[in-house]
Design an enzyme around this catalytic site. Structure first.
Site, PDB file in Angstrom:
ATOM      1  N   HIS A 238      70.701  25.222  78.944  1.00 29.09           N
ATOM      2  CA  HIS A 238      71.321  24.362  77.941  1.00 29.09           C
ATOM      3  C   HIS A 238      70.323  23.832  76.927  1.00 29.09           C
ATOM      4  O   HIS A 238      70.624  22.920  76.177  1.00 29.09           O
ATOM      5  CB  HIS A 238      72.052  23.204  78.624  1.00 29.09           C
ATOM      6  CG  HIS A 238      73.255  23.643  79.388  1.00 29.09           C
ATOM      7  ND1 HIS A 238      73.994  22.792  80.183  1.00 29.09           N
ATOM      8  CD2 HIS A 238      73.852  24.852  79.495  1.00 29.09           C
ATOM      9  CE1 HIS A 238      74.991  23.457  80.741  1.00 29.09           C
ATOM     10  NE2 HIS A 238      74.922  24.711  80.347  1.00 29.09           N
TER      11      HIS A 238
ATOM     12  N   CYS B 258      64.843  24.167  62.992  1.00 27.90           N
ATOM     13  CA  CYS B 258      65.239  24.058  61.591  1.00 27.90           C
ATOM     14  C   CYS B 258      66.644  24.610  61.402  1.00 27.90           C
ATOM     15  O   CYS B 258      66.990  25.662  61.954  1.00 27.90           O
ATOM     16  CB  CYS B 258      64.247  24.799  60.693  1.00 27.90           C
ATOM     17  SG  CYS B 258      64.593  24.587  58.921  1.00 27.90           S
TER      18      CYS B 258
ATOM     19  N   CYS C 276      62.161  19.554  58.582  1.00 28.00           N
ATOM     20  CA  CYS C 276      61.271  20.686  58.834  1.00 28.00           C
ATOM     21  C   CYS C 276      59.974  20.527  58.036  1.00 28.00           C
ATOM     22  O   CYS C 276      60.027  20.322  56.811  1.00 28.00           O
ATOM     23  CB  CYS C 276      61.977  21.985  58.455  1.00 28.00           C
ATOM     24  SG  CYS C 276      60.948  23.454  58.643  1.00 28.00           S
TER      25      CYS C 276
END
Length: 298
Positions: free
Chosen positions: A135, A143, A188
Site C-alpha cells: 500500500h 511528483c 517538487c
C-alpha cells in the site's frame, strides 16, 4: 496459547530447515502488528486504507485521487498527521522478529508482504529485498507531473510550515490550518509541481512489479508456512495467497487478537495454527526459540 500447538509449530519449522535445507515462509502483515507501537487502526479495520475515519472525514474524502485533486490541502493535512504519529511510534518486538527472519538467509527463504505504510519495518532493519509494501509508504513523496519522474523518501516533520501537525493534532480543540495556496504544500524540487503522498489510494491499482515479485516468490519456493499477522486477509491480492499456498500443500499460522473462524474451517485439509494475542508478544514467544536453535546450530 496451548503448549502443544506452539511446540508443533516450532518443530514443523525446525524440521523444514534441517540437513542444509531452507524453510520457505511468506508473511502477510496488517496494521494489527503496529497497534502495540501506538498506531491505531482507522475504523476498527485491520487493513487500514479501506475504512478511514478522521475528524468525521470518510475514506472518500481522504484516500482517493479525486479527493486529492479536489482538496489537496485536506488530504495532505491528514497524511502529515499520519506521518507524525508514525515517527513518534517505536517498532515493537513483532517487527523485530520479522526483521530477524528476513536476515536469516542461510536458514530460510522469507518474504514479508505488508499492508502497513508506517515505515516501522524499515526502522528495525528488515531486509529490504524481502519486504513488499503493497500500500506504499507514508514517507515517500511523488511528483504529480506525468512528465517528471521525481520521487523520494524523507522523514521531514513537518514537510512544510503549513503541515505542522502540532497546530492541529488535538482534534477536539484545534482547528485545521487554512491551506489557501498550493505553495503551502510540498512541491517538487525539480519542476515545482505539487507532490503527493506515496501511498495507494482507492481507485488506484497496486504496482504490477510488487504483485510480480510476490507471485515469483510463491512460484519459485514451495511455501511451507503462510504467516497471517494482524490482518483480516480480506483485501485482494493478499486474500488470494491463502488458496495458492493451500494448494501447494503449505500450512497456515495466524497471529491475531481474535480467532479466524474461516481459516479454522480449513483445518480438516490444511494445518492451521492460531496464536491469539498481541502480535508484538506472540511472535517473539513463538519464534525466539526457533531463532536460538538456528543460532546454536551454526
Amino acid at each position: 496459547m496451548e503448549k502443544e500447538e506452539i511446540e508443533s509449530f516450532q518443530q514443523f519449522i525446525l524440521d523444514k530447515s534441517k540437513n542444509g535445507q531452507k524453510a520457505n515462509i511468506l508473511a502477510l502483515v496488517g496494521s494489527g502488528l503496529s497497534v502495540s507501537s501506538g498506531l491505531h487502526t482507522y475504523g476498527n479495520n485491520s487493513d487500514l486504507a479501506s475504512n478511514v475515519s478522521w475528524r468525521n472525514y470518510s475514506s472518500i474524502d481522504l484516500a482517493t485521487p479525486d479527493a486529492f485533486e479536489t482538496n489537496p490541502g485536506l488530504v495532505w493535512l491528514f497524511y502529515a498527521y499520519r506521518r507524525h504519529l508514525a515517527l513518534l511510534a517505536t517498532p515493537n518486538n513483532g517487527h523485530k522478529i520479522l526483521a530477524d527472519l528476513s536476515n536469516l538467509t542461510s536458514n530460510l527463504n522469507f518474504l514479508t508482504i505488508t499492508q502497513n505504510m508506517d515505515g516501522l519495518h524499515e526502522r528495525v532493519h528488515h531486509n529490504s529485498d524481502s519486504l513488499l509494501e503493497f500500500h506504499g509508504s507514508l514517507f515517500e513523496v511523488i511528483c504529480t507531473n506525468f512528465n517528471c519522474n521525481y520521487r523520494s523518501f524523507n522523514f521531514n516533520d513537518p514537510l512544510t510550515p503549513s503541515l505542522d501537525v502540532t497546530k492541529y493534532i488535538d482534534s477536539k480543540t484545534m482547528e485545521l490550518p487554512k491551506i489557501e495556496n498550493i505553495s503551502q504544500l510540498p512541491l517538487c524540487p525539480i519542476c515545482g509541481t505539487l507532490l503527493r503522498p506515496g501511498v495507494i489510494w482507492f481507485g488506484e491499482a497496486l504496482p504490477l512489479y510488487l504483485i510480480d515479485k510476490a507471485d515469483e516468490f510463491i512460484i519459485d519456493y514451495n511455501i511451507d508456512i503462510l504467516l497471517i499477522i494482524g490482518t483480516s486477509h480480506s483485501i485482494w491480492p493478499t486474500s488470494s495467497y491463502i488458496d495458492l499456498i493451500k494448494n501447494q500443500g503449505g500450512k497456515i499460522a495466524v497471529f491475531n487478537t481474535i480467532r479466524d473462524l474461516e481459516l479454522e474451517k480449513l483445518n480438516s485439509t490444511t494445518k492451521v495454527w492460531q496464536f491469539i494475542g498481541d502480535c508484538a508478544t506472540t511472535l517473539p514467544e513463538i519464534f525466539n526459540p526457533i531463532l536460538i536453535n538456528w543460532k546454536n546450530s551454526q
